[in-house]
Scaffold this motif. Structure first.
Motif, short mmCIF file in Angstrom:
data_model
loop_
_atom_site.label_atom_id
_atom_site.label_comp_id
_atom_site.label_asym_id
_atom_site.label_seq_id
_atom_site.Cartn_x
_atom_site.Cartn_y
_atom_site.Cartn_z
N SER A 268 0.79 -1.23 0.00
CA SER A 268 0.00 0.00 0.00
C SER A 268 0.82 1.28 0.00
N ASP B 99 -8.86 6.20 -7.20
CA ASP B 99 -10.25 5.73 -7.06
C ASP B 99 -11.21 6.88 -6.82
N ASN C 292 -8.37 -1.04 -1.98
CA ASN C 292 -8.63 0.30 -1.41
C ASN C 292 -9.82 0.30 -0.46
N GLY D 75 -2.04 3.20 -1.24
CA GLY D 75 -2.65 2.40 -2.29
C GLY D 75 -2.91 3.26 -3.52
N ILE E 19 -5.91 4.97 -3.60
CA ILE E 19 -7.13 5.62 -3.12
C ILE E 19 -7.39 6.91 -3.88
#
Length: 581
Positions: free
Chosen positions: A35, A45, A58, A40, A42
């Motif tokens: 991560s 996303d 995530n 990660g 994130i």
């Protein structure tokens, strides 16, 4: 012995007996390792507007930022028929050591809950903080930025880290409470993740060239969630035996002198898996108040290095102690701390519930504890609870204290303002004398419709269920008495049913396991009495037992003690050995 120097690097000691470090790691260890210190993808996303959720890794990583991905299970089937994705949204939990929040902060979170969440409510939790339910992905950054603006955050309130640190909400012994609360805050800060991921992702902080380091938690963080409390006897309102690490405050002449340290409590289990069970914490001994951070770090790093990273169901501290031996774990902690535990100081727990209503503190201020059923603050047709708290916040000059029993204390009220605050509370249904003492000592987790782990109703089930229990108590001339009664929608322990005198643990819609035999002090785990039974069957059992309790009890004997004394059920002495017997 005393040594305030903190260990900043792992100590490589001989692996414990029954070492599990060579076993294949669980997938959770993979995504934490990959991560990049909880980043990660994130941020990427967040830019994806096609779905309301996060990808699989995530969706797990955001937990360590204080969020859970959920959906509204009440409308899941309807949306599937419409060929729509579930109504994915996030639950965000604030970090609030000791549960203290200012009126100004409260007004800000009240406004956000009203305007920016799907459900519009504020949920007070058993972890002495609040949760927003129903935040859509597009609004997550604004939620975090709001918290930051008012001096709060959600860092490490979920996931494999030390979570929100609890502290007894003691409104009377103000001096000792202030000292204990200060240590709860220090412990929370000391054990926080040091990664800058939270600042970069949610607060648009600048990325630095220097690498991240996690000297206490490591780049893989802890094997499992870790819970810490500071408790002031004789009130066990934080349920010490539900937590990995507990500091029992020892005071002399109104001054905090140190702590008895209890390690290895936890309530979660898995239906059908007898390698999982609730467990009480072990008393390691007494430490000086100045050594609290040293020992906290030593205990966390020992669990970090010795905990089970292969089987997450056996990864909590309680299982580490059972696997390696309590004394071996304790000796390792002493080695890392550079000092030994002293013999424990005497203390006693006498109760767990909050003192509902007004109490006067030693500082001559008044404190009003408001009973909030299931911790849910929302404006109902006949009881605009959420608006009432906001109106109090507009005039209150003290602070609010969230309790581990899901209630709210309006703290540090001068005598001159007492009548005005009480009038607002009554006008909005925040003071209601019709609530029985039984209702005030009952509790449930959130469960449906938002919790993805729920197997049966809990929060929505409890109010009507308690109305029936009230009737049974009244029929048996027990309307002024109570039973510690708790309901959880699954066996993960959020409602702390495994420390109740009567505990219901969800098995399937409308069906629960019935546990009996805890005590009022919270120092005994209940045992399974009936498995996978309906609500009608539960009520039949409870009605028969309450009738016997009413007629055969000793003076002031609690329900849990009664069912043990009369051999309705055997006590759990050592849950690792006899919980399933």
């Amino acid at each position: 012995m005393s040594n305030n120097k903190l260990n900043t690097h792992p100590i490589h000691t001989t692996p414990p007996q029954n070492d599990v470090s060579n076993l294949p790691p669980s997938d959770a260890e993979r995504f934490k390792r990959e991560s990049n210190f909880l980043r990660g993808t994130i941020a990427k996303d967040l830019e994806n507007g096609i779905t309301g959720g996060f990808n699989s890794d995530n969706s797990q990583l955001i937990r360590l930022h204080g969020m859970y991905q959920q959906d509204d299970r009440d409308i899941r089937a309807q949306r599937a028929e419409q060929k729509l994705e579930p109504l994915i949204n996030m639950m965000l939990r604030c970090r609030l050591p000791g549960g203290i929040i200012t009126p100004k902060q409260w007004l800000a979170i009240d406004k956000f809950a009203t305007q920016e969440t799907w459900y519009g409510s504020i949920r007070l939790t058993t972890r002495q903080t609040f949760q927003f339910h129903g935040i859509f992905k597009r609004d997550l950054k604004s939620a975090h930025q709001l918290l930051h603006k008012i001096g709060l955050d959600s860092i490490a309130t979920a996931g494999d880290v030390n979570r929100n640190v609890l502290c007894t909400s003691n409104p009377i012994e103000s001096g000792v409470h202030q000292q204990a609360y200060a240590w709860a805050s220090k412990i929370s800060e000391h054990l926080l993740p040091k990664t800058r991921a939270y600042i970069e992702i949610w607060l648009d902080g600048k990325k630095l060239d220097t690498p991240d380091e996690e000297p206490i938690l490591s780049s893989n963080y802890l094997p499992r969630k870790f819970k810490t409390t500071v408790v002031i006897p004789p009130l066990n309102d934080v349920d010490v035996h539900a937590n990995d690490l507990n500091f029992v405050a020892i005071a002399e002449h109104g001054q905090l002198i140190g702590f008895n340290v209890l390690v290895g409590g936890g309530l979660a289990m898995t239906h059908g898996d007898k390698t999982t069970y609730p467990r009480k914490a072990d008393d390691f001994g007494f430490i000086a108040v100045s050594d609290a951070l040293t020992f906290a770090e030593a205990i966390v790093t020992t669990q970090r290095d010795w905990g089970n990273r292969s089987n997450r169901k056996n990864a909590k501290t309680k299982y580490t102690l059972e696997r390696v031996g309590t004394e071996n774990f304790k000796k390792e902690v002493e080695l890392r701390a550079g000092m030994a535990f002293l013999p424990s100081k005497p203390y006693q727990f006498t109760a767990r519930g909050d003192r509902i209503g007004w109490v006067k503190g030693i500082d001559d201020n008044w404190h009003l504890t408001l009973f909030i059923e299931n911790g849910r603050l929302l404006d109902y047709v006949d009881k605009p609870l959420k608006t009432g708290v906001a109106k109090i916040a507009q005039i209150h000059q003290g602070d609010f204290r969230l309790t581990a029993n899901q209630n709210l204390i309006v703290a540090r009220v001068p005598a001159s303002q007492k009548a005005e605050i009480e009038a607002i509370a009554r006008q909005h249904g925040l003071i209601d004398e019709s609530f029985s003492v039984q209702r005030q000592n009952s509790m449930a987790c959130v469960s449906f419709p938002t919790c993805p782990l729920a197997m049966a109703e809990a929060e929505r089930f409890l109010p009507d269920f308690i109305t029936i229990i009230d009737g049974i108590m009244d029929k048996n001339n027990l309307s002024d008495d109570y039973i510690i009664l708790r309901v959880t929608g699954c066996p993960n322990g959020c409602g702390r049913a495994m420390l109740a005198e009567i505990g219901l643990v969800g098995k399937a819609p409308g069906r629960y396991n019935l546990y009996l035999g805890g005590n009022r002090e919270g120092t005994r785990i209940p045992r399974l009495y009936k498995e996978n039974i309906t609500v009608d069957e539960i009520l039949t059992c409870i009605e028969q037992l309450i009738a016997k309790w009413s007629m055969q009890r000793n003076k002031n004997e609690g329900f849990g003690d009664f069912v043990i004394r009369t051999q309705v059920i055997a006590p759990v002495v050592n849950s690792a050995i006899d919980f399933y017997l």
